[in-house]
Design an enzyme around this catalytic site. Structure first.
Site, PDB file in Angstrom:
ATOM      1  N   GLU A 239      38.098  54.320  63.014  1.00  0.00           N
ATOM      2  CA  GLU A 239      36.914  53.908  63.759  1.00  0.00           C
ATOM      3  C   GLU A 239      36.200  52.763  63.036  1.00  0.00           C
ATOM      4  OE1 GLU A 239      34.129  56.601  65.930  1.00  0.00           O
ATOM      5  OE2 GLU A 239      32.724  56.024  64.350  1.00  0.00           O
ATOM      6  N   ARG A 265      21.692  19.236  66.568  1.00  0.00           N
ATOM      7  CA  ARG A 265      20.223  19.293  66.672  1.00  0.00           C
ATOM      8  C   ARG A 265      19.600  18.301  65.683  1.00  0.00           C
ATOM      9  NH1 ARG A 265      15.390  20.143  69.226  1.00  0.00           N
ATOM     10  NH2 ARG A 265      13.914  21.314  67.951  1.00  0.00           N
ATOM     11  N   GLN A 276      19.065  20.963  53.227  1.00  0.00           N
ATOM     12  CA  GLN A 276      19.737  21.882  52.303  1.00  0.00           C
ATOM     13  C   GLN A 276      19.423  23.348  52.598  1.00  0.00           C
ATOM     14  OE1 GLN A 276      18.657  22.115  47.994  1.00  0.00           O
ATOM     15  NE2 GLN A 276      20.716  21.284  47.691  1.00  0.00           N
TER      16      GLN A 276
END
Length: 376
Positions: A239, A265, A276
């Protein structure tokens, strides 16, 4: 094994991306299971992968199945549906193939591998989540039957499941007092509660399951009486590997989207990725993704080879779930106000990621397990 080394399994759900991603925001808001999206998953063959051909399976390995689930996470933005799909494979099919009688395998596995019947396993109880040794739901032998009484809580897929694997107590508290039984949804005395409202994974329904004098034949038991904890351990390893392989795919897609946004952007005359502070967040995301990948596939290979991987599975669960949360938080911060809007889907990814540190044994329990395995 990386996804690149198993392209035939990694990409099996990719052709169905448009169907899987249709109206994801609407489905999330409604908090409903998208039945129509189950059909492309059936057609993809995803549910057949780790099962033997005689039961309609594809006979693929554990790590090949992980790669397919990673691919699903990369393709599908519906994390709830992805989680339900992973649960479908591991909750009943995996233990049924490994521990079920030939009669049970023949009756049920073809329906599981085709996706015809949705499955769930019922472990958690209102008073016992990770404390599985003290499960209180009981099964008492009565001739050729067992009579089951008790209640289960937070059961994934329960509202839509037709077949359940029930973990119950047949003996004293402890590892050898648990047993597992298959039960169909319409079994007298088995009642499925209403879906519970959740923060994330909202298209993967959960609910209570109540057992009142449920009678099941001895033949519906998987393995011997008292083998329930062994079966649970076998299932939970898989799982973790399957469900968090899905998360790896989701993180990889998230990272790709963030990089694209950071390079296009513009602010103050340059791409925000040139800042940075932004670049470092993206670098941390890449580190988290690749660390998660290494832990998942290294651990998957150990389990596949039959090696002791208890500590590895616990560590993998922690590493991947916390990487998923970290990368989702960074994505929102990098997208800014757009990331905070529901329509972009970024905030939904953080809500979905939150569940990963809770299900399959909380991260606190996993750390306890690691400490105990180290002799602490």
């Amino acid at each position: 094994m990386s996804a690149e080394k198993a392209p035939d399994t990694y990409g099996i759900t990719a052709p169905y991306g448009d169907e899987l991603n249709d109206d994801v925001t609407r489905w999330d808001r409604a908090g409903e299971f998208p039945h129509d999206k189950w059909k492309p998953l059936q057609r993809s063959g995803l549910f057949t992968l780790p099962f033997a051909p005689e039961y309609g399976g594809a006979g693929r390995t554990l790590t090949e199945t992980m790669a397919a689930l990673e691919g699903l996470g990369h393709t599908s933005r519906d994390a709830g549906l992805n989680f339900s799909a992973s649960t479908q494979i591991v909750s009943v099919g995996i233990p049924l193939q490994a521990f079920g009688s030939e009669d049970l395998r023949g009756r049920y596995l073809p329906r599981v591998t085709s996706g015809e019947v949705i499955t769930a396993h019922a472990i958690t109880e209102p008073g016992h989540g990770s404390d599985v040794m003290n499960i209180r739901t009981t099964a008492v032998r009565d001739g050729d039957e067992y009579v089951l009484n008790g209640g289960k809580m937070f059961i994934t897929n329960a509202p839509v499941a037709g077949l359940f694997l029930l973990y119950v107590r047949t003996g004293k508290p402890g590892a050898f007092g648990l047993s597992t039984f298959l039960a169909e949804r319409d079994t007298p005395g088995l009642t499925v509660g209403e879906p519970l409202e959740t923060m994330g994974l909202r298209t993967s329904p959960i609910s209570e399951v109540t057992l009142e004098d449920v009678r099941l034949p001895v033949g519906n038991r998987l393995g011997s009486e008292g083998a329930g904890f062994l079966i649970m351990d076998y299932v939970m390893k898989r799982e973790v590997l399957f469900s968090f392989a899905v998360n790896l795919g989701e993180m990889t897609h998230r990272l790709k989207r963030v990089v694209e946004h950071a390079t296009t952007r513009q602010q103050f005359g340059s791409a925000i990725g040139k800042n940075q502070a932004v670049a470092h967040k993206i670098a941390d995301m890449r580190i988290a993704v690749e660390t998660a990948r290494k832990w998942l596939y290294d651990t998957g290979l150990k389990v596949e080879q039959g090696k002791d991987a208890s500590l590895d599975v616990a560590a993998t669960k922690i590493v991947v779930s916390e990487a998923n949360q970290l990368t989702a938080q960074h994505a929102i911060q990098i997208f800014g106000a757009r990331g905070y809007l529901t329509d972009t889907g970024i905030e939904r990814e953080l809500r979905n990621a939150t569940a990963g540190s809770i299900y399959s044994g909380t991260n606190e329990i996993q750390r306890n397990c690691i400490a105990a395995l180290m002799g602490l």
